[in-house]
Design a protein around this motif. Structure first.
Motif, PDB file in Angstrom:
ATOM      1  N   LYS A  56       0.826  -1.207   0.000  1.00 43.24           N
ATOM      2  CA  LYS A  56       0.000   0.000   0.000  1.00 43.24           C
ATOM      3  C   LYS A  56       0.860   1.256   0.000  1.00 43.24           C
ATOM      4  O   LYS A  56       0.356   2.358  -0.150  1.00 43.24           O
ATOM      5  CB  LYS A  56      -0.934   0.024   1.216  1.00 43.24           C
ATOM      6  CG  LYS A  56      -1.917  -1.118   1.269  1.00 43.24           C
ATOM      7  CD  LYS A  56      -2.979  -0.960   0.253  1.00 43.24           C
ATOM      8  CE  LYS A  56      -4.084  -0.091   0.805  1.00 43.24           C
ATOM      9  NZ  LYS A  56      -5.177   0.079  -0.111  1.00 43.24           N
ATOM     10  N   GLY A  57       2.146   1.106   0.190  1.00 46.53           N
ATOM     11  CA  GLY A  57       3.041   2.250   0.226  1.00 46.53           C
ATOM     12  C   GLY A  57       3.312   2.686   1.650  1.00 46.53           C
ATOM     13  O   GLY A  57       2.541   2.429   2.557  1.00 46.53           O
ATOM     14  N   TRP A  97       1.899   4.497  10.804  1.00 49.91           N
ATOM     15  CA  TRP A  97       2.071   4.225   9.384  1.00 49.91           C
ATOM     16  C   TRP A  97       2.464   5.528   8.711  1.00 49.91           C
ATOM     17  O   TRP A  97       1.679   6.488   8.698  1.00 49.91           O
ATOM     18  CB  TRP A  97       0.765   3.681   8.830  1.00 49.91           C
ATOM     19  CG  TRP A  97       0.708   3.470   7.350  1.00 49.91           C
ATOM     20  CD1 TRP A  97       1.694   2.972   6.555  1.00 49.91           C
ATOM     21  CD2 TRP A  97      -0.404   3.727   6.496  1.00 49.91           C
ATOM     22  NE1 TRP A  97       1.258   2.898   5.267  1.00 49.91           N
ATOM     23  CE2 TRP A  97      -0.029   3.358   5.202  1.00 49.91           C
ATOM     24  CE3 TRP A  97      -1.679   4.223   6.704  1.00 49.91           C
ATOM     25  CZ2 TRP A  97      -0.884   3.474   4.112  1.00 49.91           C
ATOM     26  CZ3 TRP A  97      -2.529   4.339   5.632  1.00 49.91           C
ATOM     27  CH2 TRP A  97      -2.134   3.969   4.346  1.00 49.91           C
ATOM     28  N   THR A  98       3.662   5.582   8.159  1.00 48.53           N
ATOM     29  CA  THR A  98       4.104   6.736   7.389  1.00 48.53           C
ATOM     30  C   THR A  98       3.799   6.440   5.929  1.00 48.53           C
ATOM     31  O   THR A  98       4.403   5.542   5.331  1.00 48.53           O
ATOM     32  CB  THR A  98       5.609   6.998   7.580  1.00 48.53           C
ATOM     33  OG1 THR A  98       5.866   7.165   8.976  1.00 48.53           O
ATOM     34  CG2 THR A  98       6.035   8.253   6.839  1.00 48.53           C
ATOM     35  N   ARG A  99       2.853   7.189   5.372  1.00 48.60           N
ATOM     36  CA  ARG A  99       2.430   6.954   3.999  1.00 48.60           C
ATOM     37  C   ARG A  99       3.495   7.430   3.026  1.00 48.60           C
ATOM     38  O   ARG A  99       4.447   8.100   3.404  1.00 48.60           O
ATOM     39  CB  ARG A  99       1.104   7.658   3.735  1.00 48.60           C
ATOM     40  CG  ARG A  99       0.000   7.085   4.564  1.00 48.60           C
ATOM     41  CD  ARG A  99      -1.351   7.686   4.399  1.00 48.60           C
ATOM     42  NE  ARG A  99      -1.493   8.732   3.422  1.00 48.60           N
ATOM     43  CZ  ARG A  99      -2.637   9.325   3.146  1.00 48.60           C
ATOM     44  NH1 ARG A  99      -3.726   8.959   3.774  1.00 48.60           N
ATOM     45  NH2 ARG A  99      -2.700  10.279   2.252  1.00 48.60           N
ATOM     46  N   ALA A 100       3.332   7.096   1.763  1.00 51.48           N
ATOM     47  CA  ALA A 100       4.309   7.451   0.738  1.00 51.48           C
ATOM     48  C   ALA A 100       4.432   8.964   0.575  1.00 51.48           C
ATOM     49  O   ALA A 100       5.500   9.470   0.222  1.00 51.48           O
ATOM     50  CB  ALA A 100       3.926   6.813  -0.590  1.00 51.48           C
ATOM     51  N   ASP A 101       3.355   9.721   0.877  1.00 53.40           N
ATOM     52  CA  ASP A 101       3.401  11.177   0.752  1.00 53.40           C
ATOM     53  C   ASP A 101       3.969  11.856   2.000  1.00 53.40           C
ATOM     54  O   ASP A 101       4.004  13.079   2.077  1.00 53.40           O
ATOM     55  CB  ASP A 101       2.016  11.736   0.427  1.00 53.40           C
ATOM     56  CG  ASP A 101       0.986  11.457   1.510  1.00 53.40           C
ATOM     57  OD1 ASP A 101       1.330  10.824   2.520  1.00 53.40           O
ATOM     58  OD2 ASP A 101      -0.177  11.873   1.335  1.00 53.40           O
ATOM     59  N   GLY A 102       4.402  11.068   2.994  1.00 53.99           N
ATOM     60  CA  GLY A 102       5.012  11.615   4.200  1.00 53.99           C
ATOM     61  C   GLY A 102       4.060  11.839   5.359  1.00 53.99           C
ATOM     62  O   GLY A 102       4.483  12.198   6.451  1.00 53.99           O
TER      63      GLY A 102
END
Length: 126
Positions: free
Chosen positions: A83-84, A96-101
């Motif tokens: 999921k990134g 959870w650190t998402r792909a967009d930060g």
């Protein structure tokens, strides 16, 4: 790794549900009205039984993914991995650190999980 529900919570739900249902039946027998309690008691007991038989969430150490399953129904949500983003530990919380930060809490808690399984997941995530 499958993490189960803390057994104290479902047992309390079952006891409260059965107690509520029995008291509602006594109230109806004595001529009172207990319509909502006749529905609420079995619902609480059913939720308790489901928590005893189902897993709370699953952690895959290879893909570093947490899959949170719905208590009723087939719905599932995944965090991390494909999921990134990435999973990390902040205190006793899994973040959870998402792909967009953007940083979000994974909707799992220490209180709802069995202690030994929770600590094992924290050790693998951290």
């Amino acid at each position: 790794m499958s993490v189960r529900y803390n057994p104290v919570i479902p047992i309390a739900f079952i006891v409260l549900g059965v107690g509520n249902f029995v008291l509602a039946l006594v109230l109806v027998q004595s001529g009172g009205s207990a319509g909502f309690s006749l529905f609420l008691g079995p619902l609480l007991a059913l939720l308790g039984v489901l928590q005893l038989t189902r897993s709370y969430f699953e952690f895959d150490p290879h893909s570093r993914t947490i899959a949170v399953k719905a208590l009723i129904g087939p719905m599932s949500r995944e965090f991390g991995g494909a999921k990134g983003g990435r999973l990390h530990v902040n205190g006793n919380r899994i973040m959870w650190t998402r792909a967009d930060g953007q940083v979000k809490k994974v909707p799992v808690s220490k209180f709802m999980a069995r202690g030994d399984q929770w600590r094992a997941v924290l050790a693998q995530v951290g």
